[in-house]
Design an enzyme around this catalytic site. Structure first.
Site, PDB file in Angstrom:
ATOM      1  N   PHE A 144       0.864  -1.184   0.000  1.00 20.91           N
ATOM      2  CA  PHE A 144       0.000   0.000   0.000  1.00 20.91           C
ATOM      3  C   PHE A 144       0.896   1.226   0.000  1.00 20.91           C
ATOM      4  O   PHE A 144       1.554   1.531   0.990  1.00 20.91           O
ATOM      5  CB  PHE A 144      -0.943   0.051   1.202  1.00 20.91           C
ATOM      6  N   ASP A 230       9.567   3.061   1.780  1.00 18.42           N
ATOM      7  CA  ASP A 230       8.355   3.821   2.067  1.00 18.42           C
ATOM      8  C   ASP A 230       8.111   3.732   3.569  1.00 18.42           C
ATOM      9  O   ASP A 230       7.582   2.748   4.078  1.00 18.42           O
ATOM     10  CB  ASP A 230       7.174   3.237   1.289  1.00 18.42           C
ATOM     11  N   LYS A 272       2.806  11.577   6.895  1.00 17.85           N
ATOM     12  CA  LYS A 272       2.006  11.400   8.111  1.00 17.85           C
ATOM     13  C   LYS A 272       2.575  12.143   9.319  1.00 17.85           C
ATOM     14  O   LYS A 272       2.331  13.312   9.500  1.00 17.85           O
ATOM     15  CB  LYS A 272       1.820   9.910   8.387  1.00 17.85           C
TER      16      LYS A 272
END
Length: 426
Positions: A144, A230, A272
């Protein structure tokens, strides 16, 4: 006099006027502080999701909100048409903080991934010598990385891919946590990069073998392929070290930064918690030998690196360091998994707990197409704790890293009580 809206009315408004691209838990939040959130009616909950790890520093952290307010009253946006007094300071801060020579700030995690893909491809053509339009990037199944057209092209989630074609070529999917599959894929001379999550959060906190990341990076280096991490969800202290690629270092949770021996990615993607949930901020970091493929006009963003984002991000990263959130996450994560492990031995409803730091999940003993995990999350909500299922039968637990041990045990009490009640009903 302004009429106070009820939770029912707020949900009806979203349902009527908003696109139905999410399936939220039936709770309407209106306030947050630290590890807690409150709904419109004033009921208090533990937040055990942290906006998918965007709120690592806790809701409305005073230092972060203070920086936001101060800069918002001074200068919010210049675009990159001009210099600002905040961008250079942020770039110096971020590169020194994470140990890279260059940083490219963006806004969202998906933009960070898209940026890394573009940098990797351009490096492949201009530095590795791959023929035009032949570059490939290896990705993992069940990944994801976001929901842009390019990213969903290599997603394993059919719901994310279906009817969004034509899909973007140039990606090779291999099984996650499979070194032999990576070795085979790296034989292709047109491979420019390997894009991977150190832990697959959306896949149910799938935690690979301890040696996987280090071995993968070593193989990439030997093949002149960029290792792209990531860390949008796993980075910034979530897994018990500043970055998840820190791995099982010997610092025993006492490091404020990754140790000198950690697996350094060629390209690092962050998002984030870069802003503590106060403002959209993402970043791509790399050394000069990679980042210098970008020249004026080749990539950009009107809001990327704006003064407000820069000041908020620096404050958010200060909080991580000053409050030793990595150490706290590591220590509390051990306590959580040990306690859940003991509880799981007494119930047939939960099969296992897995994770690292304060990124954990429990696997419900039911099929992926069942509603059991969702129903448990609704029951957890009723008992004062908010979490969401993923992949049907997995519940992810990721509280703010400012949580105390006492609060963690309180949350474990709620989880155990809820599952026990649910099991008795069944």
């Amino acid at each position: 006099m302004i009429k106070t809206m009820s939770s029912k009315e707020a949900m009806e408004l979203e349902n009527k006027y908003g696109a139905h691209n999410y399936h939220p838990l039936p709770v309407v939040l209106s306030r947050g502080e630290g590890v807690f959130v409150w709904d419109i009616e004033g009921k208090k909950y533990y937040d055990f999701l942290s906006a998918y790890s965007a709120v690592n520093q806790g809701h409305c952290h005073p230092k972060i909100i203070g920086a936001l307010k101060e800069q918002a009253e001074t200068l919010t946006l210049t675009s990159r048409a001009f210099y600002s007094d905040a961008l250079g300071a942020f770039q110096k801060y971020a590169t020194e903080y994470f140990g890279f020579e260059k940083v490219l700030p963006m806004n969202t995690g998906a933009e960070g991934v898209e940026t890394a893909i573009k940098v990797c491809r351009k490096w492949g053509y201009e530095k590795k010598g791959i023929a035009a339009d032949q570059a490939k990037i290896i990705v993992c199944e069940q990944n994801f990385h976001g929901r842009t057209t390019t990213i969903v092209s290599f997603s394993s989630d059919e719901g994310a891919r279906r009817n969004f074609g034509p899909l973007t070529p140039g990606f090779v999917k291999i099984p996650y946590n499979d070194i032999e599959a990576l070795k085979e894929a790296l034989k292709d001379p047109n491979v420019a990069g390997f894009l991977v999550e150190p832990i697959q959060g959306e896949a149910g906190v799938y935690t690979p073998a301890d040696t996987y990341i280090r071995e993968a990076a070593t193989l990439c280096k030997a093949s002149n392929v960029l290792f792209i991490a990531d860390e949008i969800q796993t980075g910034i202290a979530r897994t018990g070290s500043l970055l998840a690629v820190c791995g099982n270092c010997s610092c025993e949770g006492n490091c404020e930064r990754q140790p000198a021996t950690y697996t350094k990615p060629d390209i690092l993607i962050l998002g984030k918690a870069m802003s503590g949930g106060a403002y959209p901020v993402s970043a791509v970091l790399a050394d000069d030998r990679i980042m210098d493929v970008l020249t004026p006009g080749t990539h950009g963003s009107t809001f990327g690196g704006n003064p407000l984002a820069c000041k908020v991000a620096m404050a958010a990263l200060d909080v991580v360091k000053d409050e030793k959130l990595a150490q706290n996450a590591r220590q509390l994560g051990v306590i959580f998994r040990e306690r859940m492990g003991k509880f799981i031995a007494t119930t047939k409803l939960v099969k296992m707990v897995r994770g690292k730091g304060l990124l954990n999940a429990i696997l419900i003993n039911d099929t992926e197409d069942s509603s059991t995990a969702w129903d448990i999350c609704v029951a957890l909500k009723d008992n004062g704790l908010l979490a969401k299922p993923t992949h049907g039968n997995i519940i992810r637990f990721a509280p703010p890293l400012v949580m105390t041990e006492e609060q963690l045990h309180d949350c474990c009490d709620i989880i155990e009580k809820t599952i026990r009640e649910f099991e008795l009903k069944g």
